[in-house]
Design a protein around this motif. Structure first.
Motif, PDB file in Angstrom:
ATOM      1  N   ASP A  50       0.648  -1.428  -0.096  1.00 32.16           N
ATOM      2  CA  ASP A  50       0.055   0.452  -0.073  1.00 32.16           C
ATOM      3  C   ASP A  50       0.560   1.533   0.274  1.00 32.16           C
ATOM      4  O   ASP A  50       0.578   2.375  -0.608  1.00 32.16           O
ATOM      5  N   GLU A  51       2.063   1.375   0.672  1.00 32.96           N
ATOM      6  CA  GLU A  51       3.061   2.686   0.891  1.00 32.96           C
ATOM      7  C   GLU A  51       4.448   2.294   2.274  1.00 32.96           C
ATOM      8  O   GLU A  51       3.621   0.996   2.710  1.00 32.96           O
ATOM      9  N   TRP A  90       6.709   3.175  -9.380  1.00 30.63           N
ATOM     10  CA  TRP A  90       4.464   2.812  -8.493  1.00 30.63           C
ATOM     11  C   TRP A  90       3.725   2.654  -9.498  1.00 30.63           C
ATOM     12  O   TRP A  90       4.026   3.868 -10.794  1.00 30.63           O
ATOM     13  N   GLN A 124       3.589  -4.980   5.820  1.00 29.49           N
ATOM     14  CA  GLN A 124       2.332  -5.344   4.207  1.00 29.49           C
ATOM     15  C   GLN A 124       2.690  -6.679   3.444  1.00 29.49           C
ATOM     16  O   GLN A 124       3.529  -7.619   4.891  1.00 29.49           O
TER      17      GLN A 124
END
Length: 139
Positions: A50-51, A90, A124
């Motif tokens: 996600d990040e 990304w 993650q």
């Protein structure tokens, strides 16, 4: 970053073609012989992320067992490991992870596996997919 041209992975993922396509499970078939592969033959896709916190990015997105150095080329970060280098982009299906053309697959895979471990250590659920450069994938 709006001026960055559409990259190779996005083209491969979105291109409509009669070429052979691979499913996600076929993508990671570790039974194929990759001993002679170099960076010309593959790239990686990291999914399930996600990040990555900006302040932790360099620590998480680099290997632990190799010395590395960050360099900027054409306003884009690259990470040098010995004579080899890699970078990230990304994209909609995940993080495109590419190496220079001369890197040996074994070294690149070890670096990638360590980065996956780092990403997963922050909660993650990262997964590494190996993509052959000469194929088009449906993801």
């Amino acid at each position: 970053m709006d001026n960055i041209p559409e990259d190779n992975l996005t083209q491969k993922v979105t291109e409509k073609s009669n070429a052979k396509t691979e499913s996600k499970t076929e993508t990671n078939n570790e039974n194929s012989d990759r001993t002679n592969w170099t960076g010309e033959n593959f790239e990686f896709l990291i999914t399930g992320v996600d990040e990555i916190p900006n302040e932790e990015y360099d620590r998480i997105m680099t290997p632990n067992s190799f010395e590395w150095k960050k360099v900027i080329k054409d306003e884009w970060p690259f990470y040098k490991v010995g004579e080899d280098e890699f970078s990230f982009s990304w994209e909609i299906p995940g993080i495109q992870f590419t190496f220079n053309k001369e890197v040996k697959y074994g070294k690149a895979k070890k670096i990638a596996d360590e980065i996956i471990e780092n990403i997963n250590s922050i909660g993650q659920k990262a997964e590494l997919l190996t993509l052959e450069s000469n194929k088009i994938y449906k993801i």
